[in-house]
Motif scaffolding. Structure first.
Motif, PDB file in Angstrom:
ATOM      1  N   UNK A 168       5.822  16.626   6.178  1.00 24.35           N
ATOM      2  CA  UNK A 168       4.389  16.796   6.267  1.00 24.35           C
ATOM      3  C   UNK A 168       3.848  17.100   4.884  1.00 24.35           C
ATOM      4  N   UNK A 169       4.667  17.653   4.023  1.00 24.65           N
ATOM      5  CA  UNK A 169       4.284  17.841   2.633  1.00 24.65           C
ATOM      6  C   UNK A 169       5.145  16.990   1.719  1.00 24.65           C
ATOM      7  N   UNK A 170       5.706  15.929   2.270  1.00 28.07           N
ATOM      8  CA  UNK A 170       6.471  14.987   1.470  1.00 28.07           C
ATOM      9  C   UNK A 170       5.607  13.785   1.143  1.00 28.07           C
ATOM     10  N   UNK A 171       6.099  12.960   0.224  1.00 26.90           N
ATOM     11  CA  UNK A 171       5.434  11.692  -0.018  1.00 26.90           C
ATOM     12  C   UNK A 171       5.533  10.859   1.252  1.00 26.90           C
ATOM     13  N   UNK A 172       4.648   9.873   1.388  1.00 26.22           N
ATOM     14  CA  UNK A 172       4.570   9.105   2.613  1.00 26.22           C
ATOM     15  C   UNK A 172       5.868   8.405   2.958  1.00 26.22           C
ATOM     16  N   UNK A 173       6.195   8.373   4.243  1.00 23.18           N
ATOM     17  CA  UNK A 173       7.390   7.688   4.700  1.00 23.18           C
ATOM     18  C   UNK A 173       7.030   6.398   5.407  1.00 23.18           C
ATOM     19  N   UNK A 174       7.864   5.999   6.360  1.00 24.85           N
ATOM     20  CA  UNK A 174       7.618   4.774   7.106  1.00 24.85           C
ATOM     21  C   UNK A 174       6.376   4.937   7.971  1.00 24.85           C
ATOM     22  N   UNK A 175       5.507   3.961   7.962  1.00 24.78           N
ATOM     23  CA  UNK A 175       4.227   4.089   8.640  1.00 24.78           C
ATOM     24  C   UNK A 175       4.168   3.240   9.892  1.00 24.78           C
ATOM     25  N   UNK A 176       3.393   3.712  10.879  1.00 31.43           N
ATOM     26  CA  UNK A 176       3.131   2.907  12.063  1.00 31.43           C
ATOM     27  C   UNK A 176       1.975   1.954  11.808  1.00 31.43           C
ATOM     28  N   UNK A 177       1.318   2.113  10.648  1.00 36.29           N
ATOM     29  CA  UNK A 177       0.187   1.270  10.296  1.00 36.29           C
ATOM     30  C   UNK A 177       0.606   0.215   9.272  1.00 36.29           C
ATOM     31  N   UNK A 178      -0.107  -0.886   9.280  1.00 35.39           N
ATOM     32  CA  UNK A 178       0.183  -1.948   8.323  1.00 35.39           C
ATOM     33  C   UNK A 178      -0.325  -1.538   6.945  1.00 35.39           C
ATOM     34  N   UNK A 179       0.221  -2.117   5.866  1.00 34.86           N
ATOM     35  CA  UNK A 179      -0.289  -1.831   4.525  1.00 34.86           C
ATOM     36  C   UNK A 179      -1.783  -2.117   4.418  1.00 34.86           C
ATOM     37  N   UNK A 180      -2.240  -3.152   5.099  1.00 32.79           N
ATOM     38  CA  UNK A 180      -3.667  -3.505   5.039  1.00 32.79           C
ATOM     39  C   UNK A 180      -4.526  -2.404   5.668  1.00 32.79           C
ATOM     40  N   UNK A 181      -4.068  -1.824   6.775  1.00 40.78           N
ATOM     41  CA  UNK A 181      -4.810  -0.737   7.415  1.00 40.78           C
ATOM     42  C   UNK A 181      -4.870   0.496   6.519  1.00 40.78           C
ATOM     43  N   UNK A 182      -3.751   0.819   5.890  1.00 40.58           N
ATOM     44  CA  UNK A 182      -3.700   1.996   5.015  1.00 40.58           C
ATOM     45  C   UNK A 182      -4.595   1.790   3.802  1.00 40.58           C
ATOM     46  N   UNK A 183      -4.547   0.608   3.207  1.00 34.67           N
ATOM     47  CA  UNK A 183      -5.382   0.314   2.043  1.00 34.67           C
ATOM     48  C   UNK A 183      -6.857   0.388   2.423  1.00 34.67           C
ATOM     49  N   UNK A 184      -7.217  -0.204   3.564  1.00 36.62           N
ATOM     50  CA  UNK A 184      -8.613  -0.198   3.994  1.00 36.62           C
ATOM     51  C   UNK A 184      -9.110   1.226   4.233  1.00 36.62           C
ATOM     52  N   UNK A 185      -8.281   2.040   4.902  1.00 39.46           N
ATOM     53  CA  UNK A 185      -8.691   3.418   5.173  1.00 39.46           C
ATOM     54  C   UNK A 185      -8.783   4.226   3.885  1.00 39.46           C
ATOM     55  N   UNK A 186      -7.835   4.050   2.989  1.00 39.34           N
ATOM     56  CA  UNK A 186      -7.847   4.776   1.714  1.00 39.34           C
ATOM     57  C   UNK A 186      -9.105   4.462   0.919  1.00 39.34           C
ATOM     58  N   UNK A 187      -9.476   3.191   0.876  1.00 41.44           N
ATOM     59  CA  UNK A 187     -10.690   2.796   0.157  1.00 41.44           C
ATOM     60  C   UNK A 187     -11.940   3.361   0.831  1.00 41.44           C
ATOM     61  N   UNK A 188     -11.902   3.424   2.166  1.00 41.22           N
ATOM     62  CA  UNK A 188     -13.026   4.012   2.899  1.00 41.22           C
ATOM     63  C   UNK A 188     -13.196   5.487   2.530  1.00 41.22           C
ATOM     64  N   UNK A 189     -12.087   6.222   2.469  1.00 41.10           N
ATOM     65  CA  UNK A 189     -12.150   7.635   2.081  1.00 41.10           C
ATOM     66  C   UNK A 189     -12.730   7.758   0.673  1.00 41.10           C
ATOM     67  N   UNK A 190     -12.263   6.926  -0.255  1.00 40.80           N
ATOM     68  CA  UNK A 190     -12.777   6.958  -1.629  1.00 40.80           C
ATOM     69  C   UNK A 190     -14.277   6.668  -1.673  1.00 40.80           C
TER      70      UNK A 190
END
Length: 259
Positions: free
Chosen positions: A20-42
């Motif tokens: 939970x305080x480690x760098x990200x591990x294997x995700x249930x989300x696609x790279x595209x979903x993570x990128x889209x959400x990250x940009x939304x947060x920014x």
């Protein structure tokens, strides 16, 4: 043996473990979903004019977390000039984190990465955000860019670190220490801890004492050595309450994906 594993897993769900305080591990989300959400947060942070914000993520599903805890890891988002792989310089946010070390889980390191790294491996695409007042943002920038930031890091990691004591630290205690260093404009850790004891209300870690004892005996990332009584820890939620009360102008929000 099955009982032992079950007990330790229960402690994990209560504290900040899992990575939970480690760098990200294997995700249930696609790279595209993570990128889209990250940009939304920014984009949300930029629209608010944030120079520094506290950002949190969900490393476990809410059903596995105890009452009072929603987010499991927090770090600082700092508005920066980002150099891309092709050499371009673009405005964006860099993340400043305390991450638990994978090879030695009872230790941690300070790591600078980016929102897409920060949200990789999350259980739920949801972000908790605290945007401090303009004055506190200014002071945080000074601390993060100074030797004080590194000096506040205690490499001895515990998933349920007591924010009132020294000797163990997790990501949220580190965030709290940096915030108070900025508020009081000091690098004196004893002064910082005194202010936290006086004004900050930590989250009680509601876990069966036997499970906690077994977890601390058999998992090096869980320690009660810094706890003086019933265990307590800092959480994103308690930090949000703290700044809402004492930092006039701070704003707390939750960001969800755009659909």
């Amino acid at each position: 043996m099955l009982l032992l594993v079950s007990c330790i897993s229960s402690v994990y769900a209560v504290g900040y473990s899992d990575g939970l305080s480690k760098t990200g591990g294997e995700s249930i989300y696609s790279p595209e979903q993570i990128i889209k959400f990250s940009k939304h947060v920014e984009k949300v942070l930029a629209s608010k004019g944030a120079r520094v914000a506290i950002v949190s993520r969900m490393g476990r599903p809410l059903s596995e977390l105890p009452a009072g805890m929603h987010f499991t890891h927090a770090g600082f988002a700092v508005y920066s000039e980002i150099t891309t792989r092709d050499g371009r310089k673009l405005p964006g946010f860099a993340m400043y984190n305390l991450y638990q070390n994978t090879d030695h889980p009872d230790t941690s390191s300070l790591v600078q990465d980016y929102p897409v790294d920060f949200f990789s491996g999350v259980a739920v695409l949801e972000a908790g955000i605290i945007i401090p007042s303009a004055e506190l943002q200014r002071r945080l920038l000074e601390i993060i860019s100074s030797p004080t930031y590194v000096s506040l890091h205690d490499t001895h990691y515990s998933a349920i670190a007591n924010p009132y004591t020294l000797g163990k630290q997790n990501c949220t205690e580190f965030v709290l220490d940096v915030i108070n260093a900025a508020i009081y404009q000091t690098s004196n850790i004893n002064q910082i801890k005194a202010s936290e004891k006086a004004y900050f209300h930590a989250q009680k870690v509601n876990v069966n004492p036997l499970k906690l004892m077994l977890g601390s005996l058999f998992s090096s990332e869980i320690s009660t050595i810094d706890q003086n009584g019933p265990p307590v820890t800092a959480t994103f939620e308690t930090i949000a309450d703290y700044l809402t009360k004492y930092d006039d102008g701070s704003e707390v929000m939750t960001i969800f994906p755009e659909y």
